[in-house]
Design an enzyme around this catalytic site. Structure first.
Site, PDB file in Angstrom:
ATOM      1  N   GLY A 133      21.454   7.881  37.772  1.00 60.43           N
ATOM      2  CA  GLY A 133      22.776   7.392  37.370  1.00 60.43           C
ATOM      3  C   GLY A 133      22.763   6.693  36.019  1.00 60.43           C
TER       4      GLY A 133
ATOM      5  N   GLY B 178      22.136   3.665  35.424  1.00 63.24           N
ATOM      6  CA  GLY B 178      20.980   2.763  35.320  1.00 63.24           C
ATOM      7  C   GLY B 178      19.800   3.449  34.660  1.00 63.24           C
TER       8      GLY B 178
ATOM      9  N   SER C 297      33.375  -3.330  38.257  1.00 62.30           N
ATOM     10  CA  SER C 297      34.257  -2.166  38.192  1.00 62.30           C
ATOM     11  C   SER C 297      35.686  -2.619  37.922  1.00 62.30           C
ATOM     12  CB  SER C 297      34.211  -1.407  39.526  1.00 62.30           C
ATOM     13  OG  SER C 297      35.153  -0.363  39.533  1.00 62.30           O
TER      14      SER C 297
ATOM     15  N   TYR D 285      34.355  -1.840  48.729  1.00 61.44           N
ATOM     16  CA  TYR D 285      33.790  -1.677  47.377  1.00 61.44           C
ATOM     17  C   TYR D 285      34.503  -2.600  46.395  1.00 61.44           C
ATOM     18  CZ  TYR D 285      32.588   0.638  42.945  1.00 61.44           C
ATOM     19  OH  TYR D 285      32.146   0.905  41.667  1.00 61.44           O
TER      20      TYR D 285
END
Ligand SMILES: NC(=O)c1ccc[n+]([C@@H]2O[C@H](COP(=O)([O-])OP(=O)(O)OC[C@H]3O[C@@H](n4cnc5c(N)ncnc54)[C@H](OP(=O)(O)O)[C@@H]3O)[C@@H](O)[C@H]2O)c1
Length: 277
Positions: free
Chosen positions: A16, A18, A141, A164
């Site tokens: 991802g 990261g 986010s 989330y």
């Protein structure tokens, strides 16, 4: 390649966005501490970085266990060397069969996306403070939902999206609170929404069509890790490359106090501020 003398730990950097920032930093001579759950993937990345002349080591930990977070914090420091940046990037997305619990019995997304980073940061603060101008970056986010303090573990009205979003707002509230606590010290802490629906496992699992790249989100995270323009600036929220405003709850003093007290309690640490009273 000569190293630049800097060391950075990025959680979930085996894939991802990261992994993208880990590879970029390693190419610039930064020593990387790669973290993830998957040892084979972690070791493959360390090997790839080494083949290109960089330096990295891999540490495995499942962030749904506070004991594993503690073990990660114990293993991270290089012999007395310190850390120049900690990037709390690991996250569980919105998809899933239903409400799940962490190894410690907490709602899973709150535990992995927020509480693990809270504990890791608290434990690594003394290691970060050994360096001249260390930075903490919390990858949050734009998807944010206020925390209902009467039911933080979401025993009622659960959905993966709600879980989330509240975990992501918790990361932002934590960022603002910690920045205030660290004012006048050498460590800064900022957070961001990297980019919308990047092409990663998390987005693919949620069934959404990716609309941005890891390069876009990665550039936003790298800005917070290394931009000279942000030296000494702390307690900021960015949407991509631009400074922005988070959900109003992040600016609510009483919400900050409640989350702070709850978090210290859940991880079993004493609040350094209340110890001073
Ligand atoms: N992608 C986006 O568009 C987007 C948008 C806004 C914010 N973000 C944030 O950006 C960060 C990185 O996102 P990404 O899309 O690059 O994520 P990602 O790498 O696709 O993240 C998902 C991965 O996290 C790992 N994971 C799950 N549970 C874990 C646990 N208990 N402990 C450790 N690792 C665990 C899993 O990998 P393994 O199975 O290999 O362990 C899983 O595949 C996240 O914090 C995310 O919330 C992403």
């Amino acid at each position: 390649m000569t190293t630049n003398g800097r060391t950075v730990l990025i959680t979930r950097s085996t894939d991802g966005v990261g992994r993208y920032i880990a590879e970029r930093l390693a190419a610039g001579g930064t020593r990387l501490i790669v973290h993830g759950r998957d040892r084979a993937r972690g070791e493959a990345l360390v090997e790839r970085i080494a083949q290109r002349g960089g330096e990295a080591r891999f540490l495995a930990a499942d962030l749904s266990s506070l004991a594993e977070v503690r073990a990660l914090a114990d293993a991270a420091p290089d012999d007395g060397g310190g850390l120049d940046a900690l990037v709390n990037n690991a996250g569980v997305g919105t998809s899933g069969a239903g409400r799940e619990l962490s190894a410690d019995g907490f709602e899973l997304r709150f535990a992995v996306n927020y509480l693990a980073g809270f504990l890791l940061t608290r434990l690594l603060l003394p290691v970060l403070e050994r360096r001249e101008s260390p930075r903490i970056v919390n990858v949050a986010s734009a998807g944010q939902q206020p925390i209902d303090f009467s039911d933080v573990m979401l025993t009622r009205g659960y959905s993966g999206a709600r879980a989330y979003r509240q975990s992501k707002l918790a990361q932002i509230i934590f960022t603002f609170d910690l920045a205030e606590e660290l004012a006048g010290r050498n460590v800064t802490v900022n957070c961001l929404h990297p980019a919308t629906f990047m092409d990663t496992t998390m987005v693919r699992l949620s069934g959404v069509k990716p609309i941005s790249t890891v390069e876009e989100g990665g550039a936003a995270i790298l800005q917070l890790i290394e931009s000279p323009a942000l030296a000494g600036r702390s307690g900021l929220y960015f949407n991509g490359l631009r400074e922005s405003r988070a959900d109003p709850q992040a600016y609510d003093e009483s919400a900050r106090k409640k989350l702070r007290a709850l978090s210290f309690d859940l991880v079993g640490l004493a609040d350094p501020q209340s110890a001073r009273v």
